[in-house]
Design an enzyme around this catalytic site. Sequence first.
Site, mmCIF file in Angstrom:
data_model
loop_
_atom_site.group_PDB
_atom_site.id
_atom_site.type_symbol
_atom_site.label_atom_id
_atom_site.label_comp_id
_atom_site.label_asym_id
_atom_site.label_seq_id
_atom_site.Cartn_x
_atom_site.Cartn_y
_atom_site.Cartn_z
ATOM 1 N N PHE A 33 10.468 6.260 7.154
ATOM 2 C CA PHE A 33 11.720 5.381 6.437
ATOM 3 C C PHE A 33 11.157 3.782 6.698
ATOM 4 C CE2 PHE A 33 13.753 8.841 9.157
ATOM 5 C CZ PHE A 33 13.982 9.581 8.294
ATOM 6 N N GLY A 52 5.366 -1.597 6.100
ATOM 7 C CA GLY A 52 6.702 -1.615 6.951
ATOM 8 C C GLY A 52 6.380 -0.209 7.576
ATOM 9 N N CYS A 53 7.707 0.293 7.826
ATOM 10 C CA CYS A 53 7.878 1.545 8.717
ATOM 11 C C CYS A 53 7.671 2.830 8.172
ATOM 12 C CB CYS A 53 9.291 1.500 9.346
ATOM 13 S SG CYS A 53 9.611 -0.015 10.686
ATOM 14 N N PHE A 54 7.786 2.991 6.691
ATOM 15 C CA PHE A 54 7.496 4.285 6.322
ATOM 16 C C PHE A 54 5.797 4.565 6.250
ATOM 17 C CE2 PHE A 54 7.672 1.269 2.469
ATOM 18 C CZ PHE A 54 6.577 1.430 2.074
#
Length: 395
Positions: free
Chosen positions: A378, A168-170
């Site tokens: 994040f 994911g985005c982190f």
Amino acid sequence: MAGGLMADLEAFRKAQRADGPATILAIGTATPPNAVDQSTYPDYYFKITNSEHMTELKEKFQRMCDKSAIKKRYMYLTDEILKENPNVCEYMAPSLDARQDMVVVEVPRLGKEAATKAIKEWGQPKSKITHVIFCTTSGVDMPGADYQLTKLLGLRPSVKRVMMYQQGCFAGGTVLRVAKDLAENNRGARVLVVCSEITAVTFRGPSDTHLDSMVGQALFGDGAAALIVGADPIPQVEKPCFELMWTAQTILPDSDGAIDGHLREVGLTFHLLKDVPGLISKNIEKSLVEAFQQFGISDWNQLFWIAHPGGPAILDQVEAKLNLDPKKLRATRQVLSEYGNMSSACVHFILDEMRKSSNEKGCSTTGEGLDVGVLFGFGPGLTVETVVLKSVPLQ
């Protein structure tokens, strides 16, 4: 005898490690050719998903897009592809096979495009690449996208590969943390890092009962970024643009279920609590103190900033909570505006934007004239990755 052996082993271990810190030696980026205008995207989205009768929902989606701070995004999915795959356009229709068929080809291909640019900038033969880290949240396959990239680029079969799926985005921070460890603990290592993201896994039609899914439809874009990471750069040959000084990862308190995704027959579903910006802004100072106390820094405006642009609300609340000068998130907001949220690849696009604009503006360093900076990722967990960066002087 034993003492001599131990001394030899100690010398051997020391010889295996680099002398200096890991540095970023090159950055390359790539997007699909299909650009989408954010202002007219709601019309297109509701038309292609046969949802034009949902007028109130379309108005809500238009407001989401208008407030997104995004001007355009790039998408692999085109009219032709979506018309050939109507199940992808429905809200929850079985469509995983069709999505997988797209991403298992396109994710490594777009990754190769970014990697080729990074290798060209680095200027060294690709045979000198010792490690590959590949990261994607778009689909899963065996052998993985790391293997496909190795084949596409013609890297040595002995290259050491690490594949990260579904982070994911982190994960733009995660790959830097792992690359730093590889580069500093293997003398002479040159690590090719690639993050490649394609929204074909998450695209779906609108639902008036799941507005969090529509937030993703308003924000996500496609892109790939590649870096070469290595310690002890060869003088006059390799040109570092940032040093990786320190890294950390943490799970925020009371954040279970704040962001999650599930790979199902319908593709990758995306769920989000409203208070993600609040959770991040409430906890971010603790991460900053942990990172910068050791360097004697407590004024967050002394730093250059690269923050994953999950959305404008996150950036606004972080800025307000820390009393940041609005200029601090300029590069971050620019990438959000020009590309949308490309998940793990975003922070590397921002690094690229920052070093280029610093050079164009005649700044004294790659970090907008500042010496030390922070990179934040994040994402699901809520997980936060923190990377302390040192800029490099610009001649």
